[in-house]
Design a protein around this motif. Structure first.
Motif, PDB file in Angstrom:
ATOM      1  N   LEU A   9       0.811  -1.218   0.000  1.00 57.31           N
ATOM      2  CA  LEU A   9       0.000   0.000   0.000  1.00 57.31           C
ATOM      3  C   LEU A   9       0.846   1.271   0.000  1.00 57.31           C
ATOM      4  CD1 LEU A   9      -2.902   1.118   0.069  1.00 57.31           C
ATOM      5  CD2 LEU A   9      -2.741   1.099   2.562  1.00 57.31           C
ATOM      6  N   PRO A  10       1.936   1.363   0.787  1.00 53.71           N
ATOM      7  CA  PRO A  10       2.744   2.593   0.741  1.00 53.71           C
ATOM      8  C   PRO A  10       3.292   2.885  -0.662  1.00 53.71           C
ATOM      9  CG  PRO A  10       3.301   1.325   2.679  1.00 53.71           C
ATOM     10  CD  PRO A  10       2.420   0.450   1.850  1.00 53.71           C
ATOM     11  N   VAL A  13       0.480   4.532  -2.682  1.00 52.70           N
ATOM     12  CA  VAL A  13       0.330   5.956  -2.349  1.00 52.70           C
ATOM     13  C   VAL A  13       1.428   6.766  -3.038  1.00 52.70           C
ATOM     14  CG1 VAL A  13       0.350   7.665  -0.493  1.00 52.70           C
ATOM     15  CG2 VAL A  13      -0.789   5.454  -0.141  1.00 52.70           C
ATOM     16  N   ASP A  39       2.206  11.731   0.978  1.00 48.84           N
ATOM     17  CA  ASP A  39       3.401  10.935   0.710  1.00 48.84           C
ATOM     18  C   ASP A  39       4.609  11.492   1.465  1.00 48.84           C
ATOM     19  OD1 ASP A  39       4.649   8.754  -0.860  1.00 48.84           O
ATOM     20  OD2 ASP A  39       5.728  10.385  -1.841  1.00 48.84           O
ATOM     21  N   MET A  42       4.184  10.721   5.163  1.00 49.70           N
ATOM     22  CA  MET A  42       4.491   9.311   5.413  1.00 49.70           C
ATOM     23  C   MET A  42       6.004   9.086   5.466  1.00 49.70           C
ATOM     24  SD  MET A  42       1.614   7.586   2.916  1.00 49.70           S
ATOM     25  CE  MET A  42       2.407   5.978   2.876  1.00 49.70           C
ATOM     26  N   LEU A  75      -0.114   5.092   7.966  1.00 46.56           N
ATOM     27  CA  LEU A  75       0.473   4.812   6.658  1.00 46.56           C
ATOM     28  C   LEU A  75       1.994   4.969   6.672  1.00 46.56           C
ATOM     29  CD1 LEU A  75      -2.227   6.647   4.519  1.00 46.56           C
ATOM     30  CD2 LEU A  75      -1.852   4.173   4.603  1.00 46.56           C
ATOM     31  N   ARG A  79       5.109   2.229   5.785  1.00 47.97           N
ATOM     32  CA  ARG A  79       6.223   2.472   4.865  1.00 47.97           C
ATOM     33  C   ARG A  79       7.549   2.023   5.484  1.00 47.97           C
ATOM     34  NH1 ARG A  79       6.011   7.713   1.351  1.00 47.97           N
ATOM     35  NH2 ARG A  79       4.715   6.241   0.168  1.00 47.97           N
ATOM     36  N   HIS A 182       0.343  -7.876   4.966  1.00 49.54           N
ATOM     37  CA  HIS A 182       0.281  -6.981   3.805  1.00 49.54           C
ATOM     38  C   HIS A 182      -0.419  -7.678   2.637  1.00 49.54           C
ATOM     39  CE1 HIS A 182       2.607  -3.260   4.646  1.00 49.54           C
ATOM     40  NE2 HIS A 182       3.102  -3.988   5.636  1.00 49.54           N
ATOM     41  N   PHE A 219      -8.602   1.706   3.041  1.00 48.26           N
ATOM     42  CA  PHE A 219      -7.423   1.295   2.280  1.00 48.26           C
ATOM     43  C   PHE A 219      -7.703   1.137   0.783  1.00 48.26           C
ATOM     44  CE2 PHE A 219      -5.935  -0.457   6.530  1.00 48.26           C
ATOM     45  CZ  PHE A 219      -5.082   0.609   6.754  1.00 48.26           C
TER      46      PHE A 219
END
Length: 507
Positions: A9-10, A13, A39, A42, A75, A79, A182, A219
């Motif tokens: 997911l990171p 983004v 971003d 994060m 988030l 990362r 994940h 998400f």
């Protein structure tokens, strides 16, 4: 992006931020955060965690109300390859401390109200405390962040790495940490594509970010590059105003929220025409309420029945199957749902038993509780592992699942099985019943007997008892009706029947 190609997911983004940095990702009140800004934030969270010595597969905990800072902390931790334990602020101070210790959190993000509730217990934590809002103790979030422009050391995120640890509500005992990977979360994001999630999505979310109910919509919206409108607290009037103002396309609500929205006299005056899909999960959703939503609220309606633990999910596409609103739908593609009896034997279609499920979307296990993971697992004769749901139901002739009740809530009276949901459905037919829950209480004569707790609009207890007992079988009769101002509910609308049983025992 395909279902076969895992992408953390990171990274999703970051891809959105590179392609459209000014596109709005998060909206709360008058605050808006673009993908570029999200971003960057994060990166600063991830770099700060690495600075403080956290490594991939370590964990942090968050206990706070919904905010953009909450979302960024969550988030950003991902990362860095760090798992997140989102904890409900409504938990007791002892439970919060126990959950932080159980997950091994090295950093604890908290807001002022939770910190005040924790009091001196906050000083006993081994985790570094970071305050997410003004007045919260510990290191302020702005001071915790790595300097502007900081980039974290790259982390290779694999499908089996822990994404989050979500603690059960604890309504049936000590909360258990449900570890989701994940890979499991990536599956949630990909499964959402057929439901219309994309770059033009505007998801309006009014349930809290610490709830899996919210996260299974949050998400996907972020993963597909849409915008998420966050509500700190649900209010029916404000919800409708936000939906109209932001032209919301998607939403996730629990049944009690649908009920309050549809009951508003001004509901039909709002322009909700942008809605493409509405979702519901987490609690029983009556057929009559589903029908009302379908009739008066534009867009499709989808009900999910499943567990945070995963295993198997049923899906009811209500706008496609309006004659099946009394069910929770059919097993999702690739999901295997079966019915078993008390002895673990599989039952044929039409027989009533406990639902068990299997799919690729399954938890890694309960954190530090292998015994409970094993207890929650049923192994089929052919050696396949299924997750026990604790729900009682059956398949109808068309393969749709009809839920009866939670296994733990079933009442055994005089040797007969009584399903509280059946009695609740009867009482809801009375025009003066605003809300109702039926529980089993000890009985010297019958072992257990049903008692109804009713939020009444005017009818007295004797009249409601007579109304119900005239319409049910002899073995189902309610022994008592207690009038109550409001039913106790969890943060996602589940009725806390244990509290009702405890209240009866003390009366």
């Amino acid at each position: 992006m395909s279902a076969e190609t895992f992408k953390p997911l990171p990274e999703m983004v970051h891809a959105h931020a590179e392609r459209a940095p000014s596109k709005i990702a998060l909206i709360q009140d008058e605050q808006q955060l673009s993908y570029g800004a999200l971003d960057t934030l994060m990166d600063r969270v991830a770099a700060a965690l690495q600075r403080d010595g956290l490594a991939p597969r370590d964990s942090v905990a968050i206990c706070a109300g919904t905010s953009s800072e909450y979302a960024a902390a969550f988030l950003g931790a991902l990362r860095a390859g760090v798992a997140v334990a989102p904890i409900a602020p409504s938990s007791t101070a002892d439970s919060i401390v126990d959950m932080i210790a159980d997950c091994g959190a090295k950093v604890f993000f908290v807001d002022r109200s939770v910190a005040e509730a924790l009091g001196d217990r906050l000083n006993t934590l081994k985790a570094k405390v970071v305050g997410l809002d003004d007045g919260a103790p510990g290191t302020p979030f702005s001071a915790f962040l790595a300097r502007v422009g900081s980039r974290p050391a790259p982390v290779a995120i694999h499908e089996d790495m822990p994404f989050n640890i979500i603690y059960s509500s604890g309504t049936t005992g000590t909360p258990k940490g449900i570890v989701q990977s994940h890979g499991m979360r990536f599956g949630h994001v990909m499964r959402a594509a057929p439901m219309g999630y994309g770059e033009n999505t505007v998801a309006l979310l009014s349930t809290p970010l610490y709830s899996n109910t919210t996260l299974v919509s949050f998400f996907p919206a972020i993963g597909w590059g849409g915008a998420v409108v966050l509500m700190k607290k649900f209010d029916a009037a404000h919800y409708l105003e936000l939906a109209q103002r932001h032209r919301a396309t998607h939403t996730m609500l629990v049944p009690v929220q649908y009920s309050r929205l549809m009951a508003r006299e001004d509901f039909d005056s709002f322009d909700l025409s942008a809605f493409q899909m509405k979702f519901c999960t987490s609690a029983p959703f009556s057929a009559a309420l589903k029908a009302d939503v379908l009739k008066r609220w534009p867009g499709g309606l989808v009900e999910y029945f499943g567990m945070t633990e995963g295993g198997g999910t049923c899906v009811l596409i209500a706008h496609v199957y309006p004659d099946k609103l009394h069910t929770v739908g059919t097993p999702a593609p690739g999901h295997d749902i079966r019915i078993i009896d008390e002895d673990g034997r599989e039952l044929p279609r039409g027989e009533v038993g406990e639902l068990v499920g299997r799919s690729e979307l399954v938890m890694s296990g309960y954190h530090n509780r292998k015994d409970q993971t094993d207890a929650a697992t049923w192994v089929s004769p052919d050696g396949l592992a299924f997750i026990r749901t604790g729900d009682v139901g059956r398949f109808d002739a068309d393969g749709f699942v009809e839920l009866m009740d939670r296994k733990k809530d079933m009442i055994i009276s005089g040797g007969f099985n009584i399903y509280p949901s059946d009695l609740e459905a009867v009482l809801r037919q009375h025009p003066d019943v605003a809300d109702v829950a039926v529980v089993g209480v000890p009985s010297a004569d019958w072992g257990e007997t049903p008692v109804a707790f009713v939020v009444s609009r005017g009818a007295d207890a004797a009249a409601l008892k007579a109304f119900a007992n005239e319409r049910v079988g002899k073995t189902q009769r309610i022994s008592d009706v207690r009038l109550i101002d409001e039913l106790p509910r969890s943060h996602i609308g589940k009725i806390l029947k244990r509290e009702l049983r405890d209240a009866f025992a003390k009366s």
